[in-house]
Design a protein around this motif. Structure first.
Motif, PDB file in Angstrom:
ATOM      1  N   ALA A  44       5.045  11.241 -22.798  1.00 12.30           N
ATOM      2  CA  ALA A  44       6.521  12.031 -23.883  1.00 12.30           C
ATOM      3  C   ALA A  44       5.656  12.529 -24.301  1.00 12.30           C
ATOM      4  N   ASP A  45       4.993  11.360 -25.455  1.00  9.10           N
ATOM      5  CA  ASP A  45       5.489  10.863 -26.841  1.00  9.10           C
ATOM      6  C   ASP A  45       4.131  11.642 -27.123  1.00  9.10           C
ATOM      7  N   VAL A  46       2.696  11.528 -26.445  1.00 14.01           N
ATOM      8  CA  VAL A  46       1.824  12.803 -26.311  1.00 14.01           C
ATOM      9  C   VAL A  46       2.120  14.463 -26.204  1.00 14.01           C
ATOM     10  N   ALA A  47       2.732  14.734 -25.422  1.00  7.57           N
ATOM     11  CA  ALA A  47       3.140  16.089 -25.545  1.00  7.57           C
ATOM     12  C   ALA A  47       4.023  16.254 -26.856  1.00  7.57           C
ATOM     13  N   ARG A  48       4.941  15.105 -26.882  1.00  7.11           N
ATOM     14  CA  ARG A  48       6.298  15.986 -28.032  1.00  7.11           C
ATOM     15  C   ARG A  48       4.890  16.528 -29.401  1.00  7.11           C
ATOM     16  N   GLN A  49       3.570  15.371 -29.887  1.00  5.83           N
ATOM     17  CA  GLN A  49       2.870  15.262 -30.677  1.00  5.83           C
ATOM     18  C   GLN A  49       1.845  17.298 -30.902  1.00  5.83           C
ATOM     19  N   SER A  50       1.875  16.725 -29.539  1.00  6.92           N
ATOM     20  CA  SER A  50       0.908  18.373 -29.378  1.00  6.92           C
ATOM     21  C   SER A  50       1.702  19.124 -28.833  1.00  6.92           C
ATOM     22  N   GLY A  51       3.072  19.472 -28.938  1.00  6.44           N
ATOM     23  CA  GLY A  51       3.566  21.142 -29.120  1.00  6.44           C
ATOM     24  C   GLY A  51       4.228  21.682 -27.770  1.00  6.44           C
ATOM     25  N   ILE A  52       4.000  20.248 -26.796  1.00  3.52           N
ATOM     26  CA  ILE A  52       3.734  21.118 -25.200  1.00  3.52           C
ATOM     27  C   ILE A  52       5.467  21.098 -25.203  1.00  3.52           C
ATOM     28  N   PRO A  53       6.638  22.287 -24.381  1.00  3.60           N
ATOM     29  CA  PRO A  53       7.705  22.496 -24.677  1.00  3.60           C
ATOM     30  C   PRO A  53       8.267  21.904 -23.161  1.00  3.60           C
ATOM     31  N   ILE A  54       8.379  20.100 -23.082  1.00  8.74           N
ATOM     32  CA  ILE A  54       8.776  20.054 -22.341  1.00  8.74           C
ATOM     33  C   ILE A  54      10.320  19.378 -22.503  1.00  8.74           C
ATOM     34  N   LYS A  55      11.162  20.018 -21.506  1.00  2.11           N
ATOM     35  CA  LYS A  55      12.625  19.665 -21.294  1.00  2.11           C
ATOM     36  C   LYS A  55      12.837  18.006 -20.812  1.00  2.11           C
ATOM     37  N   TYR A  56      13.506  17.527 -21.502  1.00  3.25           N
ATOM     38  CA  TYR A  56      13.841  15.942 -20.794  1.00  3.25           C
ATOM     39  C   TYR A  56      15.000  15.568 -20.695  1.00  3.25           C
ATOM     40  N   SER A  57      15.863  14.834 -20.416  1.00  6.39           N
ATOM     41  CA  SER A  57      17.798  15.107 -20.153  1.00  6.39           C
ATOM     42  C   SER A  57      17.805  13.026 -20.085  1.00  6.39           C
ATOM     43  N   CYS A  58      17.154  12.301 -18.742  1.00  4.04           N
ATOM     44  CA  CYS A  58      18.149  10.792 -19.141  1.00  4.04           C
ATOM     45  C   CYS A  58      16.916   9.904 -19.312  1.00  4.04           C
ATOM     46  N   MET A  59      15.438  10.352 -19.909  1.00  2.00           N
ATOM     47  CA  MET A  59      14.051   9.823 -20.689  1.00  2.00           C
ATOM     48  C   MET A  59      14.372   8.230 -19.704  1.00  2.00           C
ATOM     49  N   GLU A  60      14.791   8.501 -18.321  1.00  2.00           N
ATOM     50  CA  GLU A  60      14.744   7.159 -17.516  1.00  2.00           C
ATOM     51  C   GLU A  60      13.787   7.531 -16.260  1.00  2.00           C
ATOM     52  N   GLY A  61      13.349   8.666 -16.412  1.00  2.00           N
ATOM     53  CA  GLY A  61      12.632   8.987 -14.642  1.00  2.00           C
ATOM     54  C   GLY A  61      13.908   9.398 -13.389  1.00  2.00           C
ATOM     55  N   HIS A  62      15.467   9.479 -13.341  1.00  2.00           N
ATOM     56  CA  HIS A  62      15.715   9.463 -12.625  1.00  2.00           C
ATOM     57  C   HIS A  62      16.430  10.904 -12.375  1.00  2.00           C
ATOM     58  N   CYS A  63      16.694  11.818 -13.613  1.00  2.00           N
ATOM     59  CA  CYS A  63      16.903  13.221 -12.890  1.00  2.00           C
ATOM     60  C   CYS A  63      15.869  14.540 -12.877  1.00  2.00           C
ATOM     61  N   ARG A  64      14.612  13.791 -13.296  1.00  2.00           N
ATOM     62  CA  ARG A  64      13.813  14.976 -12.430  1.00  2.00           C
ATOM     63  C   ARG A  64      13.358  16.373 -13.001  1.00  2.00           C
TER      64      ARG A  64
END
Length: 152
Positions: free
Chosen positions: A95-115
């Protein structure tokens, strides 16, 4: 009376009121010792007898790996699929690498449960919020704002 007037004007202007001093008093001010701070300054000097400086902490250089990011396939025939690369240290949070690279990934729970943040790493679907970078070069497919409904 003139000296008093000069001091009053200096105070009003925010300037320090100074009087002319002798050369001897200026020399004494230049030679002021700070005690503890002089000892600290002396201890921080470079010691030429220590030898060549080496990297501290790590016994060997960190080997960077490459992540190739592949974005969603466009609906329009004329558009190209977004592709970019990132250099990473194995073990970094994806998630940190994607954010720094500008990759548009949506997040919700930040625990891996919601997928919501699922990505496909070399054919395996994993949640980007908890996944870590692998010790090899990988290709990651991300889905932009909408996660896929069926696993590849």
């Amino acid at each position: 009376e003139v000296v008093f007037l000069q001091m009053a004007v200096a105070l009003l202007l925010g300037l320090a009121a100074t009087r002319p001093r002798s050369v001897a008093s200026a020399h004494r001010r230049a030679a002021v010792r700070m005690g503890l701070f002089d000892a600290l300054a002396e201890s921080m000097k470079n010691d030429e007898t220590l030898g060549k400086r080496e990297g501290a902490g790590l016994s060997k250089e960190v080997e960077l790996k490459t992540i190739t990011w592949k974005g969603p396939k466009p609906d329009n025939f004329w558009e190209q699929q977004p592709v970019s690369t990132s250099q990473v240290v194995p073990g970094q949070k994806l998630a940190d690498v994607a954010r720094q690279s500008g990759i548009p990934i949506k997040y919700s729970c930040m625990e891996g449960h919601c997928r919501v943040c699922d990505v496909v790493v070399d054919g395996r679907r994993v949640p980007a919020c908890v996944a870590r970078c692998q010790k090899k070069d990988v290709t990651i497919e991300y889905f932009g704002s909408v996660a896929p409904t069926k696993a590849p």
